[in-house]
Every structure is written in structure tokens, then in C-alpha cells.
Design a protein around this motif. Structure first.
Motif, PDB file in Angstrom:
ATOM      1  N   SER A 196       0.104  -7.820  -4.618  1.00 19.73           N
ATOM      2  CA  SER A 196       1.331  -8.089  -5.427  1.00 19.73           C
ATOM      3  C   SER A 196       2.255  -6.762  -5.471  1.00 19.73           C
ATOM      4  O   SER A 196       1.428  -5.733  -5.759  1.00 19.73           O
ATOM      5  CB  SER A 196       0.756  -8.485  -6.647  1.00 19.73           C
ATOM      6  N   ALA A 197       3.327  -7.023  -6.046  1.00 19.09           N
ATOM      7  CA  ALA A 197       4.140  -5.639  -6.303  1.00 19.09           C
ATOM      8  C   ALA A 197       4.970  -5.854  -7.721  1.00 19.09           C
ATOM      9  O   ALA A 197       5.024  -7.216  -7.874  1.00 19.09           O
ATOM     10  CB  ALA A 197       5.007  -5.248  -5.083  1.00 19.09           C
ATOM     11  N   VAL A 198       5.277  -5.193  -8.397  1.00 15.71           N
ATOM     12  CA  VAL A 198       6.253  -5.114  -9.659  1.00 15.71           C
ATOM     13  C   VAL A 198       7.447  -4.447  -9.469  1.00 15.71           C
ATOM     14  O   VAL A 198       7.608  -3.110  -9.020  1.00 15.71           O
ATOM     15  CB  VAL A 198       5.370  -4.616 -10.752  1.00 15.71           C
ATOM     16  N   VAL A 199       8.642  -5.020  -9.656  1.00 11.64           N
ATOM     17  CA  VAL A 199      10.016  -4.449  -9.448  1.00 11.64           C
ATOM     18  C   VAL A 199      10.743  -4.889 -10.698  1.00 11.64           C
ATOM     19  O   VAL A 199      10.314  -5.894 -11.240  1.00 11.64           O
ATOM     20  CB  VAL A 199      10.638  -4.877  -8.072  1.00 11.64           C
ATOM     21  N   PRO A 200      11.810  -4.153 -10.923  1.00 16.74           N
ATOM     22  CA  PRO A 200      12.614  -4.724 -12.224  1.00 16.74           C
ATOM     23  C   PRO A 200      13.275  -5.931 -11.622  1.00 16.74           C
ATOM     24  O   PRO A 200      13.481  -6.233 -10.732  1.00 16.74           O
ATOM     25  CB  PRO A 200      13.658  -3.479 -12.223  1.00 16.74           C
ATOM     26  N   LEU A 201      13.449  -6.798 -12.759  1.00 17.57           N
ATOM     27  CA  LEU A 201      14.187  -8.106 -12.811  1.00 17.57           C
ATOM     28  C   LEU A 201      15.156  -8.034 -11.832  1.00 17.57           C
ATOM     29  O   LEU A 201      15.739  -8.993 -10.840  1.00 17.57           O
ATOM     30  CB  LEU A 201      14.115  -8.893 -14.001  1.00 17.57           C
ATOM     31  N   ALA A 202      16.086  -7.197 -12.230  1.00 14.95           N
ATOM     32  CA  ALA A 202      17.660  -6.981 -11.599  1.00 14.95           C
ATOM     33  C   ALA A 202      17.387  -6.720 -10.254  1.00 14.95           C
ATOM     34  O   ALA A 202      18.088  -7.332  -9.409  1.00 14.95           O
ATOM     35  CB  ALA A 202      18.351  -6.035 -12.309  1.00 14.95           C
ATOM     36  N   GLU A 203      16.416  -6.207  -9.604  1.00 13.31           N
ATOM     37  CA  GLU A 203      16.256  -5.860  -8.232  1.00 13.31           C
ATOM     38  C   GLU A 203      15.673  -7.164  -7.552  1.00 13.31           C
ATOM     39  O   GLU A 203      16.139  -7.169  -6.498  1.00 13.31           O
ATOM     40  CB  GLU A 203      15.375  -4.773  -8.082  1.00 13.31           C
ATOM     41  N   TRP A 204      14.710  -7.667  -8.154  1.00  9.67           N
ATOM     42  CA  TRP A 204      14.157  -9.060  -7.569  1.00  9.67           C
ATOM     43  C   TRP A 204      15.115 -10.127  -7.536  1.00  9.67           C
ATOM     44  O   TRP A 204      15.503 -10.766  -6.524  1.00  9.67           O
ATOM     45  CB  TRP A 204      12.824  -9.302  -8.562  1.00  9.67           C
ATOM     46  N   LEU A 205      16.147 -10.277  -8.549  1.00  9.54           N
ATOM     47  CA  LEU A 205      17.050 -11.467  -8.537  1.00  9.54           C
ATOM     48  C   LEU A 205      18.139 -10.978  -7.126  1.00  9.54           C
ATOM     49  O   LEU A 205      18.813 -11.971  -6.795  1.00  9.54           O
ATOM     50  CB  LEU A 205      17.969 -11.321  -9.820  1.00  9.54           C
ATOM     51  N   ALA A 206      18.596  -9.595  -7.056  1.00  8.70           N
ATOM     52  CA  ALA A 206      19.272  -9.493  -6.086  1.00  8.70           C
ATOM     53  C   ALA A 206      18.907  -9.680  -4.718  1.00  8.70           C
ATOM     54  O   ALA A 206      19.658  -9.842  -3.949  1.00  8.70           O
ATOM     55  CB  ALA A 206      19.768  -7.817  -6.154  1.00  8.70           C
ATOM     56  N   ALA A 207      17.674  -9.493  -4.396  1.00 12.19           N
ATOM     57  CA  ALA A 207      16.966  -9.959  -3.163  1.00 12.19           C
ATOM     58  C   ALA A 207      15.529 -10.405  -3.348  1.00 12.19           C
ATOM     59  O   ALA A 207      14.652  -9.718  -3.229  1.00 12.19           O
ATOM     60  CB  ALA A 207      16.976  -8.636  -2.258  1.00 12.19           C
ATOM     61  N   PRO A 208      15.326 -11.771  -3.791  1.00 10.23           N
ATOM     62  CA  PRO A 208      14.087 -12.392  -4.308  1.00 10.23           C
ATOM     63  C   PRO A 208      13.140 -12.232  -2.898  1.00 10.23           C
ATOM     64  O   PRO A 208      13.427 -12.480  -1.722  1.00 10.23           O
ATOM     65  CB  PRO A 208      14.628 -13.792  -4.322  1.00 10.23           C
ATOM     66  N   LYS A 209      12.066 -11.814  -3.276  1.00  7.41           N
ATOM     67  CA  LYS A 209      11.097 -11.814  -2.338  1.00  7.41           C
ATOM     68  C   LYS A 209       9.480 -12.520  -2.871  1.00  7.41           C
ATOM     69  O   LYS A 209       9.403 -12.714  -4.010  1.00  7.41           O
ATOM     70  CB  LYS A 209      10.581 -10.364  -2.145  1.00  7.41           C
ATOM     71  N   GLY A 210       9.055 -13.132  -1.843  1.00  7.44           N
ATOM     72  CA  GLY A 210       7.669 -13.837  -2.074  1.00  7.44           C
ATOM     73  C   GLY A 210       7.843 -14.778  -3.298  1.00  7.44           C
ATOM     74  O   GLY A 210       8.810 -15.301  -3.487  1.00  7.44           O
ATOM     75  N   LEU A 211       6.719 -14.843  -4.031  1.00  5.66           N
ATOM     76  CA  LEU A 211       6.503 -15.849  -4.972  1.00  5.66           C
ATOM     77  C   LEU A 211       6.295 -15.014  -6.305  1.00  5.66           C
ATOM     78  O   LEU A 211       5.569 -14.205  -6.541  1.00  5.66           O
ATOM     79  CB  LEU A 211       5.365 -17.026  -4.879  1.00  5.66           C
ATOM     80  N   ALA A 212       7.270 -15.437  -7.518  1.00  9.60           N
ATOM     81  CA  ALA A 212       7.058 -14.631  -8.552  1.00  9.60           C
ATOM     82  C   ALA A 212       5.963 -15.199  -9.260  1.00  9.60           C
ATOM     83  O   ALA A 212       5.699 -16.217  -9.436  1.00  9.60           O
ATOM     84  CB  ALA A 212       8.496 -14.864  -9.617  1.00  9.60           C
ATOM     85  N   LEU A 213       4.913 -14.039  -9.834  1.00 11.22           N
ATOM     86  CA  LEU A 213       3.879 -14.491 -10.533  1.00 11.22           C
ATOM     87  C   LEU A 213       3.920 -14.333 -12.085  1.00 11.22           C
ATOM     88  O   LEU A 213       3.612 -15.352 -12.958  1.00 11.22           O
ATOM     89  CB  LEU A 213       2.714 -13.759 -10.109  1.00 11.22           C
TER      90      LEU A 213
END
Length: 276
Positions: free
Chosen positions: A134-151
């Protein structure tokens, strides 16, 4: 028409199933299976058992499982009022009983209920990709390029300001939604977070929805008021209006949406209360 349905018990199994082309992750189903005009998936991977659902507050942060339902946010004593209000903006109780935090982030609609407030709070997402830790990124970054499954989602509830706020003053925040009726499609959404430092706005974050394909942080709007005493609502509306670009649709004309959005930003800034 759904032809295949899977309900994995764990994250790795879910990721394996989702790796098959044409698969769709199903959370509450309020977006994926709603509206007849939307293309329906044929292969469903129900992740309800695979992702965390808990809600807890530790120190100055709120941790929410991606499987947590909107109504559970409202009912939880750990959730601050501003997040409860954002969840309650989904007016239909039946929908709130099904809609999940992870689903709201994954759909990432223009007027998503939770995205604006989570963005201004500086939330981060823990996610998992197939075969990786698992990895942790800022929400804004994840929304810009969603990866994997949000936990899980973690929202800090402390001050983002660089300066020192006046004693007794903490982080203020608000989240509002505009629509013609309570259960209607939202015209716009807005959220803000800031502290008052000697009577001046500090560390301001503003996010709006309804003025692009997704809700987004608006650094240009925040820059208008950073370091200044909070203006009147009329002054805020006049300053924000030129920065909003809208497209007319069934929710209203472009001009109506711009005017409503500017007013909503003003209302949000004046509605902000200290998070407790």
C-alpha cells in the motif's frame, strides 16, 4: 446487463479480479448502477468486504475506511460537524445508507459531496495496487490519476496556516451545496478551510465543484483573500465571479451557475466554524 458478479473477501483477491479487462469495482452502487442512460458494466467486483469500513479519530486526524457509508459518517461521534454536513448534502437517506466514501472519491463527479471538504482539509489516500504494498498520497494527487483500490482516507483537522493563530482560534471549515431543491442535482459545491491570525485569513484553502469535470482546489480564489480581513459577502462574490467558468445545462444557464457559484463561495467563507 451484469453477467458476472464477484464479492472477494480481501484486497489482493479484489485486485486480481479487477485486473480482468471490463471489470468495475462496486462499492455502494449509487453511481455505477444509477441512471438508465449510463453504460452498465457486465463484470462487477463488489469490494464491500475487501476494503476497511471503520471511522476513528486519533489526535488531530480523522481516519475513514473507504467502505464507510455516508450515513455512518453522520452517525459517528468521531466525525466533525463540517464533514457530517458534507455527507448530509446527499439528501436521500436511502442513498446515504448505500453510498460509500471510496465510491464518492472513485466516481469523482463534478459536484461530488465529499471531495471539496476533503481537499481543503489536506486529506491523503492510502491505496493498494496489484502485487505492490500500500502507498499513501495526497488526495488531490490520487484524484488526478487514480491508482489501484482506495483503502483509507486520512484528514488532518489541525491548522494549515504558516502563521500562529490567535490563542483559542483553531482551523475553521465549511462545506456547502447549491441546488434548486434538496434532492436535485447540485448546481455547485464549495468548501473552505482557514484560521484567523490576528483577524486576518491565513492558510486559506478553497475548493469548488460544478465548474469543470471534477471538483478542484482553487488557488486563484484563495489568493484573493489570503492575509486579509474576511471581506463582506458582496465583496467576495464580486471578486470570485470573474474566475468562474461554467457551461449551461439542465441545472441552469452558464451565467446563473457563475452567479450561484460566487454566492456559494461567499456563503462558505462566512459559514466557516472552528472544528472541534
Amino acid at each position: 446487463m451484469v453477467k458476472e458478479y464477484f464479492r472477494p473477501a480481501g484486497v489482493e483477491e479484489a485486485l486480481e479480479l479487477l485486473a480482468v479487462p471490463g471489470s468495475l469495482a462496486l462499492a455502494g452502487g449509487t453511481f455505477a448502477l444509477a441512471f438508465d442512460a449510463r453504460a452498465k458494466p457486465e463484470r462487477i467486483v463488489d469490494v464491500a468486504l475487501a476494503v476497511p469500513r471503520g471511522i476513528e479519530r486519533r489526535g488531530g486526524a480523522l481516519r475513514i475506511g473507504a467502505g464507510a457509508r455516508f450515513q455512518e459518517l453522520i452517525d459517528s461521534e468521531a466525525v466533525p460537524a463540517v464533514l457530517k454536513a458534507a455527507a448530509a448534502s446527499m439528501a436521500n437517506r436511502n442513498a446515504r445508507n448505500r453510498a460509500t466514501v471510496g465510491g464518492n472519491l472513485g466516481a469523482n463527479k463534478s459536484c461530488a459531496s465529499l471531495v471539496p471538504i476533503l481537499l481543503v482539509l489536506g486529506a491523503s489516500v492510502e491505496y493498494r495496487e496489484r502485487g505492490r504494498p500500500s502507498a499513501v498520497v495526497p488526495l488531490a494527487e490520487w484524484l488526478a490519476a487514480p491508482k489501484g483500490l482506495a483503502l483509507t482516507l486520512t484528514a488532518p483537522l489541525g491548522s494549515p496556516a504558516a502563521g500562529k493563530p490567535t490563542p483559542g482560534e483553531g482551523l475553521r471549515a465549511a462545506s456547502l451545496r447549491a441546488s434548486r431543491t434538496a434532492c436535485d442535482i447540485a448546481t455547485a459545491t464549495a468548501a473552505c478551510a482557514f484560521v484567523l491570525d490576528a483577524g486576518r485569513v491565513a492558510g486559506l484553502r478553497v475548493a469548488v465543484g460544478g465548474f469543470g469535470p471534477h471538483a478542484a482546489l482553487r488557488l486563484d480564489i484563495a489568493a484573493l483573500f489570503e492575509g486579509k480581513p474576511l471581506p463582506t459577502k458582496a465583496e467576495i462574490e464580486n471578486a470570485v465571479l470573474p474566475l468562474l467558468i461554467a457551461i449551461g445545462d439542465q441545472r441552469g444557464s452558464a451565467e446563473y451557475k457563475r452567479l450561484r457559484g460566487a454566492a456559494l463561495v461567499a456563503d462558505t467563507l462566512h459559514a466557516a466554524e472552528v472544528i472541534t
